[in-house]
Design a protein around this motif. Structure first.
Motif, mmCIF file in Angstrom:
data_model
loop_
_atom_site.group_PDB
_atom_site.id
_atom_site.type_symbol
_atom_site.label_atom_id
_atom_site.label_comp_id
_atom_site.label_asym_id
_atom_site.label_seq_id
_atom_site.Cartn_x
_atom_site.Cartn_y
_atom_site.Cartn_z
ATOM 1 N N ASP A 150 0.578 -1.234 -0.152
ATOM 2 C CA ASP A 150 0.155 -0.088 0.032
ATOM 3 C C ASP A 150 0.654 1.380 -0.372
ATOM 4 O O ASP A 150 1.473 1.623 0.637
ATOM 5 N N VAL A 151 0.750 1.844 -0.957
ATOM 6 C CA VAL A 151 1.600 3.230 -1.578
ATOM 7 C C VAL A 151 0.291 4.483 -1.529
ATOM 8 O O VAL A 151 -0.129 4.580 -3.021
ATOM 9 N N ASP A 152 0.744 5.420 -1.667
ATOM 10 C CA ASP A 152 0.089 6.788 -1.178
ATOM 11 C C ASP A 152 0.946 7.211 -2.270
ATOM 12 O O ASP A 152 1.819 7.850 -1.733
ATOM 13 N N GLY A 153 0.560 7.888 -3.767
ATOM 14 C CA GLY A 153 0.881 8.389 -3.813
ATOM 15 C C GLY A 153 1.056 10.138 -4.203
ATOM 16 O O GLY A 153 1.284 11.125 -4.890
ATOM 17 N N ASN A 154 0.095 11.056 -3.305
ATOM 18 C CA ASN A 154 -0.527 11.575 -3.660
ATOM 19 C C ASN A 154 -0.081 13.195 -3.099
ATOM 20 O O ASN A 154 -0.431 14.270 -2.819
ATOM 21 N N HIS A 155 0.984 12.666 -2.074
ATOM 22 C CA HIS A 155 1.443 14.119 -1.147
ATOM 23 C C HIS A 155 2.687 14.057 -1.410
ATOM 24 O O HIS A 155 4.167 15.026 -0.937
ATOM 25 N N ARG A 156 3.291 13.515 -2.470
ATOM 26 C CA ARG A 156 4.783 13.850 -3.185
ATOM 27 C C ARG A 156 4.955 15.821 -3.977
ATOM 28 O O ARG A 156 6.062 16.430 -3.649
ATOM 29 N N GLY A 157 3.954 15.915 -4.279
ATOM 30 C CA GLY A 157 3.921 17.566 -4.527
ATOM 31 C C GLY A 157 4.668 17.259 -5.900
ATOM 32 O O GLY A 157 4.333 16.353 -6.438
ATOM 33 N N GLU A 158 5.233 18.719 -6.227
ATOM 34 C CA GLU A 158 6.015 18.458 -6.949
ATOM 35 C C GLU A 158 6.825 17.413 -8.364
ATOM 36 O O GLU A 158 7.695 17.612 -8.488
ATOM 37 N N GLY A 159 7.806 16.795 -6.808
ATOM 38 C CA GLY A 159 8.334 15.947 -7.252
ATOM 39 C C GLY A 159 9.416 15.991 -5.689
ATOM 40 O O GLY A 159 9.666 16.613 -4.704
ATOM 41 N N TYR A 160 10.633 15.421 -5.691
ATOM 42 C CA TYR A 160 11.156 14.778 -4.843
ATOM 43 C C TYR A 160 12.880 16.311 -4.599
ATOM 44 O O TYR A 160 12.503 17.389 -4.857
ATOM 45 N N GLY A 161 11.792 16.399 -2.599
ATOM 46 C CA GLY A 161 12.585 17.373 -1.675
ATOM 47 C C GLY A 161 12.411 18.750 -2.146
ATOM 48 O O GLY A 161 13.268 19.633 -1.795
ATOM 49 N N ILE A 162 10.505 18.512 -2.943
ATOM 50 C CA ILE A 162 9.981 20.411 -3.307
ATOM 51 C C ILE A 162 8.869 19.962 -1.964
ATOM 52 O O ILE A 162 8.557 18.949 -2.074
ATOM 53 N N PRO A 163 9.059 21.227 -1.265
ATOM 54 C CA PRO A 163 8.356 21.078 0.183
ATOM 55 C C PRO A 163 7.020 21.570 -0.545
ATOM 56 O O PRO A 163 6.927 21.669 -1.181
ATOM 57 N N THR A 164 6.260 20.579 0.243
ATOM 58 C CA THR A 164 4.355 20.918 -0.558
ATOM 59 C C THR A 164 4.278 21.849 1.023
ATOM 60 O O THR A 164 4.555 22.394 2.120
ATOM 61 N N ALA A 165 3.296 22.905 1.039
ATOM 62 C CA ALA A 165 2.934 23.705 1.351
ATOM 63 C C ALA A 165 2.515 22.784 2.825
ATOM 64 O O ALA A 165 1.659 23.022 3.561
#
Length: 229
Positions: A150-165
């Protein structure tokens, strides 16, 4: 390592500890460079050992199989049962190793839910599944089925190392309420994903959830400009 316009916490620590760094130009594949470097060192009579990103090899993943033992021992000692174990998924070693560990102890790996911070969801699922089964092969255990990862991919944002709000909000919230410092790359995105799932009713009310904090707190200092303070 790939060239970056900013000095990350890891890069700084590498410099402090005196590691020999090879900074690659944009677009250069690190894996290809590493393979050529290994061959060169062999030709020089040395005995190099290639550690993949995140230490995520079948052998490396078994380190987190032991983590599964620790979790189950905690449950026994405290008369508690975790319905879900939640964690970030980068190069998949943590999720894969923990899944392998649970399987060898007769526990279903579906207890684990990870949040991808690196690859797209399907890519992360396939990578985690392969790594878990390769780790299980080392100890002669049965394989995990695809529907058990079970992996959720909806919270990675624009990509690796790019913080999300939402990750930045999670960092501030946990720091101010518990004094625990998440990092913007891994744990904060996963923690934000967990909070989203809780708010959306993704878990049974009153369920015992375990968030696995994989460290990385010092990384927050490399992202000071991302915080609106």
């Amino acid at each position: 390592m790939m060239q970056s316009t900013k000095t990350t916490a890891t890069f700084l620590l590498d410099k402090i500890y005196g590691a020999k760094l090879h900074v690659l130009p944009q677009g250069k594949k690190a894996a290809e460079f590493a393979a050529k470097r290994i061959q060169l060192l062999i030709e020089e009579g040395k005995k190099p050992y290639l550690i993949p990103m995140g230490g995520s090899s079948p052998l490396g993943a078994l380190g987190y199989a032991r983590c599964g033992d620790e979790i189950m021992q905690y449950e026994r000692d405290n008369d508690i049962r975790f319905e879900k174990v939640l964690l970030p998924n980068g190069s998949s070693g943590t999720h894969a190793g923990l899944a392998a560990g649970f399987v060898t102890r007769g526990r279903s790996p579906t207890i684990i839910r990870s949040y991808s911070v690196l690859g797209e969801q399907e890519q992360a699922v396939q990578q985690t599944l392969k790594l878990a089964n390769d780790a299980l092969a080392l100890v002669g255990a049965s394989e995990i089925a695809p529907n058990q990862i079970d992996v959720d991919g909806n919270h990675r944002g624009e990509g690796y190392g790019i913080p999300t709000a939402e990750a930045l909000e999670a960092i501030a919230s946990l720091a101010q309420s518990e004094g625990i410092l998440l990092d913007p790359v891994y744990s904060a995105k996963a923690f934000a994903g967990m909070l989203h799932d809780i708010a959306a009713g993704g878990f049974v009310e009153g369920a015992n959830l375990l968030f696995l904090f994989t460290g990385g707190g010092p990384g927050v200092y490399a992202y000071r400009s991302a915080f609106d303070f």
